[in-house]
Write a protein that holds these residues in place. Structure first.
Motif, short mmCIF file in Angstrom:
data_model
loop_
_atom_site.label_atom_id
_atom_site.label_comp_id
_atom_site.label_asym_id
_atom_site.label_seq_id
_atom_site.Cartn_x
_atom_site.Cartn_y
_atom_site.Cartn_z
N ALA A 195 0.83 -1.21 0.00
CA ALA A 195 0.00 0.00 0.00
C ALA A 195 0.86 1.26 0.00
N ASP A 196 2.04 1.19 0.59
CA ASP A 196 2.91 2.36 0.61
C ASP A 196 4.23 2.07 -0.12
N LEU A 197 4.17 1.24 -1.15
CA LEU A 197 5.36 0.88 -1.93
C LEU A 197 5.69 2.00 -2.91
N THR A 198 6.89 2.53 -2.79
CA THR A 198 7.36 3.58 -3.68
C THR A 198 8.44 3.03 -4.59
N ALA A 212 0.95 0.85 -5.15
CA ALA A 212 2.34 1.30 -5.32
C ALA A 212 2.32 2.60 -6.11
N GLU A 213 3.45 3.31 -6.04
CA GLU A 213 3.57 4.57 -6.77
C GLU A 213 4.94 4.65 -7.42
N VAL A 214 4.96 5.00 -8.71
CA VAL A 214 6.21 5.23 -9.43
C VAL A 214 6.53 6.72 -9.35
N GLN A 215 7.71 7.05 -8.84
CA GLN A 215 8.17 8.44 -8.78
C GLN A 215 9.35 8.60 -9.73
N THR A 216 9.40 9.72 -10.44
CA THR A 216 10.43 9.92 -11.46
C THR A 216 11.45 10.96 -11.02
#
Length: 326
Positions: A23-26, A58-62
């Motif tokens: 749930a808080d996977l970055t 999850a969220e992909v950050q660039t």
């Protein structure tokens, strides 16, 4: 007993796979592209696709502009788990020898040819990447490369004689420009503008998107349209990290690696037209090079690849056979 139970619970939490905290996977995606570059647009499109599918799992950050490191540093950080994705292009020829085939001048004709290569030979390149601990989950591009410099217009290979030319960190690009008579200097992309500005180097070679976004037109007098190499870019992840991701997250990320390719190719083609004009408008003198002369001069580099890389001759033949009109 209570203390022991707490210790055991903590140890179990550490040992659990990433799914436990999905749930808080970055997921961090590092690349070398500057604002306005094809790399930035490509990675942002991938992240938008991924985050739309992943929701709160999850969220992909660039992170662009080499914030997380240059291409070589990013490859290492993938292995260390400090970065989740990177977008290497030319540097892959130093990871596994098979990728050096894309360093062969004029071997990729156009994007349709590259799609055919990916469809027919994708397993070959995936196996090569996995042999070094990486996995490819998408094919983007760095585009067709052209030469800029402050010495003279480049019409034939002979015009490169003695030109101090920055190249990426790939052995075949260095060999190619040595063959043409230039003085190639491998250098990280983030260092190139200053090196051009201070005359440490005379020129460089890149697609229009990289030239314009890095503002090389501000410190270069000549652009020679050579299109000498088409460089794929690979959405890359460390295999060890990949296997720790939840299966549903992997599926969504792979889907976006595939789905984003259409945007990348369309956007790249659009930028080729727009950014060539940007470079012209900056006062850079533009000329069309004699491609036939470069192709003729390139025969020795093909011969060396075919004879020194295992399966190199067959790989060249396979790629050439997939070109339209072959």
């Amino acid at each position: 007993m209570k203390l022991k139970a707490t210790i055991l619970a903590s140890a179990a939490a550490i040992a659990m796979p990433l799914a436990a905290s999905a749930a808080d996977l970055t997921l961090r995606f590092g690349h070398v592209g500057n604002p306005g570059s094809l790399f930035e647009a490509s990675v942002n499109a991938f992240a938008e696709c991924a985050n739309g599918k992943l929701g709160d799992r999850a969220e992909v950050q660039t992170f662009g502009s080499s914030q997380l490191g240059n291409d070589r540093e990013l490859l290492q950080k993938l292995k260390l788990g400090q970065v989740d994705f990177s977008l290497p292009s030319s540097v892959m020829s130093s990871v596994a020898p098979e990728f050096g085939v894309f360093e062969m001048p004029y071997i990729v004709q156009d994007r349709d040819h590259m799609r055919a290569i990916q469809a027919e030979l994708g397993d070959t390149f995936q196996e090569a990447a996995m042999g070094e601990g990486y996995r490819i989950i998408g094919y983007f591009e760095n585009g067709f490369r052209h030469i800029t410099n402050n010495v003279r217009p480049i019409n034939t290979p002979e015009d490169l004689q003695g030109v101090k030319l920055r190249t990426p960190n790939g052995e075949w690009r260095v060999k190619m420009f040595q063959l043409y008579g230039a003085n190639p200097t491998p250098m990280s992309f983030s260092e190139v503008f200053t090196a051009l500005q201070t005359n440490v180097i005379d020129g460089q070679e890149n697609p229009y998107a990289q030239i314009a976004s890095a503002k090389f037109q501000e410190v270069q007098e000549y652009l020679s349209i050579t299109g000498h190499v088409y460089t794929p870019a690979y959405v890359l992840v460390a295999e060890s990290r990949w296997q720790r991701l939840p299966e549903d997250v992997r599926a969504d990320l792979e889907a976006c690696g595939s789905e984003t390719q259409d945007f990348v190719y369309d956007h790249a083609a659009k930028l080729e037209e727009e950014l060539l004009q940007v470079i012209r408008d900056a006062g850079v003198a533009v000329n069309e090079a004699d491609n036939a002369a470069f192709i003729e001069a390139s025969a020795p580099i093909y011969e060396e690849f075919a004879t020194t890389v295992e399966g190199g001759a067959e790989l060249i033949e396979s790629i050439q056979s997939l070109a339209s009109g072959s």
